[in-house]
Design a protein around this motif. Structure first.
Motif, PDB file in Angstrom:
ATOM      1  N   LEU A 244       0.796  -1.220   0.000  1.00  0.00           N
ATOM      2  CA  LEU A 244       0.000   0.000   0.000  1.00  0.00           C
ATOM      3  C   LEU A 244       0.834   1.279   0.000  1.00  0.00           C
ATOM      4  CD1 LEU A 244      -2.790  -0.936   2.596  1.00  0.00           C
ATOM      5  CD2 LEU A 244      -2.992  -0.881   0.109  1.00  0.00           C
ATOM      6  N   SER A 245       2.042   1.212   0.545  1.00  0.00           N
ATOM      7  CA  SER A 245       2.768   2.462   0.793  1.00  0.00           C
ATOM      8  C   SER A 245       4.108   2.608   0.090  1.00  0.00           C
ATOM      9  CB  SER A 245       3.001   2.619   2.308  1.00  0.00           C
ATOM     10  OG  SER A 245       3.846   1.591   2.793  1.00  0.00           O
ATOM     11  N   GLU A 246       4.622   1.545  -0.517  1.00  0.00           N
ATOM     12  CA  GLU A 246       5.966   1.602  -1.059  1.00  0.00           C
ATOM     13  C   GLU A 246       5.998   1.431  -2.579  1.00  0.00           C
ATOM     14  OE1 GLU A 246       8.372   2.497   0.753  1.00  0.00           O
ATOM     15  OE2 GLU A 246       7.489   2.242   2.741  1.00  0.00           O
ATOM     16  N   GLU A 247       6.970   2.096  -3.200  1.00  0.00           N
ATOM     17  CA  GLU A 247       7.168   1.980  -4.641  1.00  0.00           C
ATOM     18  C   GLU A 247       7.892   0.678  -4.977  1.00  0.00           C
ATOM     19  OE1 GLU A 247       5.780   4.020  -6.633  1.00  0.00           O
ATOM     20  OE2 GLU A 247       5.199   5.567  -5.197  1.00  0.00           O
ATOM     21  N   ALA A 248       7.953   0.378  -6.270  1.00  0.00           N
ATOM     22  CA  ALA A 248       8.542  -0.880  -6.739  1.00  0.00           C
ATOM     23  C   ALA A 248       9.987  -1.047  -6.290  1.00  0.00           C
ATOM     24  CB  ALA A 248       8.456  -0.950  -8.260  1.00  0.00           C
ATOM     25  N   GLU A 249      10.717   0.057  -6.191  1.00  0.00           N
ATOM     26  CA  GLU A 249      12.127  -0.017  -5.785  1.00  0.00           C
ATOM     27  C   GLU A 249      12.271  -0.601  -4.386  1.00  0.00           C
ATOM     28  OE1 GLU A 249      16.062   2.882  -5.267  1.00  0.00           O
ATOM     29  OE2 GLU A 249      14.147   3.711  -5.944  1.00  0.00           O
TER      30      GLU A 249
ATOM     31  N   TRP B 265      11.607  -4.416  -4.414  1.00  0.00           N
ATOM     32  CA  TRP B 265      12.785  -5.161  -4.872  1.00  0.00           C
ATOM     33  C   TRP B 265      13.823  -5.229  -3.764  1.00  0.00           C
ATOM     34  CZ3 TRP B 265      17.949  -3.966  -5.336  1.00  0.00           C
ATOM     35  CH2 TRP B 265      18.731  -4.875  -6.069  1.00  0.00           C
ATOM     36  N   ASP B 266      14.066  -4.099  -3.105  1.00  0.00           N
ATOM     37  CA  ASP B 266      15.066  -4.054  -2.031  1.00  0.00           C
ATOM     38  C   ASP B 266      14.660  -4.941  -0.866  1.00  0.00           C
ATOM     39  OD1 ASP B 266      17.415  -2.774  -0.621  1.00  0.00           O
ATOM     40  OD2 ASP B 266      15.789  -2.141   0.706  1.00  0.00           O
ATOM     41  N   TYR B 267      13.379  -4.951  -0.530  1.00  0.00           N
ATOM     42  CA  TYR B 267      12.883  -5.757   0.586  1.00  0.00           C
ATOM     43  C   TYR B 267      13.200  -7.236   0.367  1.00  0.00           C
ATOM     44  CZ  TYR B 267       9.564  -8.044   3.745  1.00  0.00           C
ATOM     45  OH  TYR B 267       8.989  -8.854   4.701  1.00  0.00           O
ATOM     46  N   TRP B 268      12.844  -7.749  -0.796  1.00  0.00           N
ATOM     47  CA  TRP B 268      13.053  -9.173  -1.059  1.00  0.00           C
ATOM     48  C   TRP B 268      14.524  -9.506  -1.270  1.00  0.00           C
ATOM     49  CZ3 TRP B 268       9.683 -12.305   0.620  1.00  0.00           C
ATOM     50  CH2 TRP B 268       8.331 -11.946   0.650  1.00  0.00           C
ATOM     51  N   ARG B 269      15.292  -8.569  -1.800  1.00  0.00           N
ATOM     52  CA  ARG B 269      16.739  -8.798  -1.930  1.00  0.00           C
ATOM     53  C   ARG B 269      17.362  -8.989  -0.557  1.00  0.00           C
ATOM     54  NH1 ARG B 269      21.432  -5.563  -1.622  1.00  0.00           N
ATOM     55  NH2 ARG B 269      20.088  -3.828  -1.018  1.00  0.00           N
ATOM     56  N   ARG B 270      16.905  -8.222   0.423  1.00  0.00           N
ATOM     57  CA  ARG B 270      17.453  -8.335   1.771  1.00  0.00           C
ATOM     58  C   ARG B 270      17.067  -9.643   2.457  1.00  0.00           C
ATOM     59  NH1 ARG B 270      15.245  -5.003   5.016  1.00  0.00           N
ATOM     60  NH2 ARG B 270      13.720  -3.900   3.727  1.00  0.00           N
ATOM     61  N   VAL B 271      16.009 -10.271   1.951  1.00  0.00           N
ATOM     62  CA  VAL B 271      15.576 -11.560   2.496  1.00  0.00           C
ATOM     63  C   VAL B 271      16.431 -12.708   1.965  1.00  0.00           C
ATOM     64  CG1 VAL B 271      13.667 -13.235   2.565  1.00  0.00           C
ATOM     65  CG2 VAL B 271      13.208 -10.791   2.863  1.00  0.00           C
ATOM     66  N   VAL B 272      16.865 -12.630   0.711  1.00  0.00           N
ATOM     67  CA  VAL B 272      17.478 -13.789   0.054  1.00  0.00           C
ATOM     68  C   VAL B 272      18.965 -13.643  -0.260  1.00  0.00           C
ATOM     69  CG1 VAL B 272      15.265 -14.427  -0.984  1.00  0.00           C
ATOM     70  CG2 VAL B 272      16.850 -12.982  -2.273  1.00  0.00           C
ATOM     71  N   ASP B 273      19.511 -12.445  -0.174  1.00  0.00           N
ATOM     72  CA  ASP B 273      20.901 -12.227  -0.612  1.00  0.00           C
ATOM     73  C   ASP B 273      21.897 -12.509   0.519  1.00  0.00           C
ATOM     74  OD1 ASP B 273      23.288 -11.449  -1.689  1.00  0.00           O
ATOM     75  OD2 ASP B 273      22.624  -9.459  -2.314  1.00  0.00           O
ATOM     76  N   PRO B 274      22.651 -13.618   0.448  1.00  0.00           N
ATOM     77  CA  PRO B 274      23.604 -13.946   1.520  1.00  0.00           C
ATOM     78  C   PRO B 274      24.860 -13.077   1.494  1.00  0.00           C
ATOM     79  CG  PRO B 274      23.759 -15.570  -0.226  1.00  0.00           C
ATOM     80  CD  PRO B 274      22.610 -14.676  -0.587  1.00  0.00           C
ATOM     81  N   THR B 275      25.105 -12.382   0.374  1.00  0.00           N
ATOM     82  CA  THR B 275      26.330 -11.583   0.253  1.00  0.00           C
ATOM     83  C   THR B 275      26.256 -10.291   1.069  1.00  0.00           C
ATOM     84  OG1 THR B 275      25.577 -10.389  -1.730  1.00  0.00           O
ATOM     85  CG2 THR B 275      26.704 -12.505  -2.055  1.00  0.00           C
TER      86      THR B 275
END
Length: 268
Positions: free
Chosen positions: A61-66, A69-79
């Protein structure tokens, strides 16, 4: 759909998560049934998902597409996670448990506390099921909400330390109905006042450590998920005495104080 984004106060997260969690959990308690009952299991799972569901709805409801993308990257990116943080994540909960058991020997407790619980040491499939359950029933859905979304928003409004303590307070209150569900692991703790006290007390220093790992590793939700998993894994793998649980809480508090003192840029 949802093209017009709205401003959402992150404090609104508190009542929504509590209502959506507590409604099914108190229903589960009211049945008088235990964990063997399918309806109770479904109700517990529904409440468990609330932190993640509310977070995802708020993001939609409150966030743009960027941000998505950042939210899910922080969930899955081990680097995003440093080597030093990986060591802290995987070694700290086990080290604190072992040190606490050894320390408890001074007070007459037994080394048998380090025996792995029978249901896990029976055979390999049990261990794999235990690991899978410990990861996905708790750490994964919870941290999508608590740290991945809510802490990320709170840090823009208050200091890292205040945000840590607020998350810990709500996190503690959120767990309350679970102490009344028959057969749930937390129910056994509710029979002993010391167990109960130490359980709630050490959520606060743990929350500080979560904040450190989250912010030190470029807002890595994965770091929070893995640390949450290791805390639960170490906590459920052994059956500790109340005094030992007190030592565990004290050690987590000591670690949290050291992190706050040495990382003022995160917690100020």
């Amino acid at each position: 759909m949802f093209s017009k984004k709205i401003q959402i106060n992150p404090l609104l997260y508190i009542p929504l998560v509590l209502v959506l969690t507590w409604t099914p959990w108190w229903l589960a308690v009211s049945t008088g049934r235990g964990m063997e009952n399918l309806a109770v299991k479904v109700l517990l799972l529904a409440g468990l998902l609330a932190p993640a569901v509310v977070a995802l709805v708020f993001i939609l409801l409150s966030e743009e597409a960027e941000y998505h993308w950042d939210y899910w990257r922080r969930v899955v990116d081990p680097t995003l996670i440093s080597r030093g943080s990986y060591r802290l994540i995987f070694l700290l909960p086990v080290a604190i448990t072992v040190i606490s058991v050894l320390g408890s020997l001074i007070f007459g407790e037994s080394l048998s506390q380090l025996k792995i619980v029978p249901q896990v040491r029976a055979h390999l499939p049990s261990i794999l099921v235990f690991i899978f359950y410990t990861f996905f029933i708790g750490p994964f859905p919870e941290e999508l909400g608590w740290r991945g979304y809510w802490l990320d928003k709170l840090k823009d409004r208050m200091s890292g330390l205040r945000a840590s303590l607020l998350v810990a307070l709500v996190w503690a209150v959120w767990h309350i109905p679970l102490f009344l569900v028959k057969g749930y692991p937390l129910q056994a703790k509710s029979q002993d006042p010391l167990f109960l006290a130490f359980y709630f007390i050490d959520l606060f220093p743990k929350s500080v450590i979560f904040t450190y790992l989250f912010l030190k590793n470029r807002r890595s939700t994965l770091a929070a998920i893995l640390f949450h998993f290791m805390i639960n894994f170490a906590g459920q793998l052994f059956e500790l005495r109340p005094l030992t649980e007190g030592l565990v809480a004290a050690l987590y508090l000591l670690v949290a104080i050291c992190l706050v003192v040495r990382n003022k840029e995160i917690f100020k």
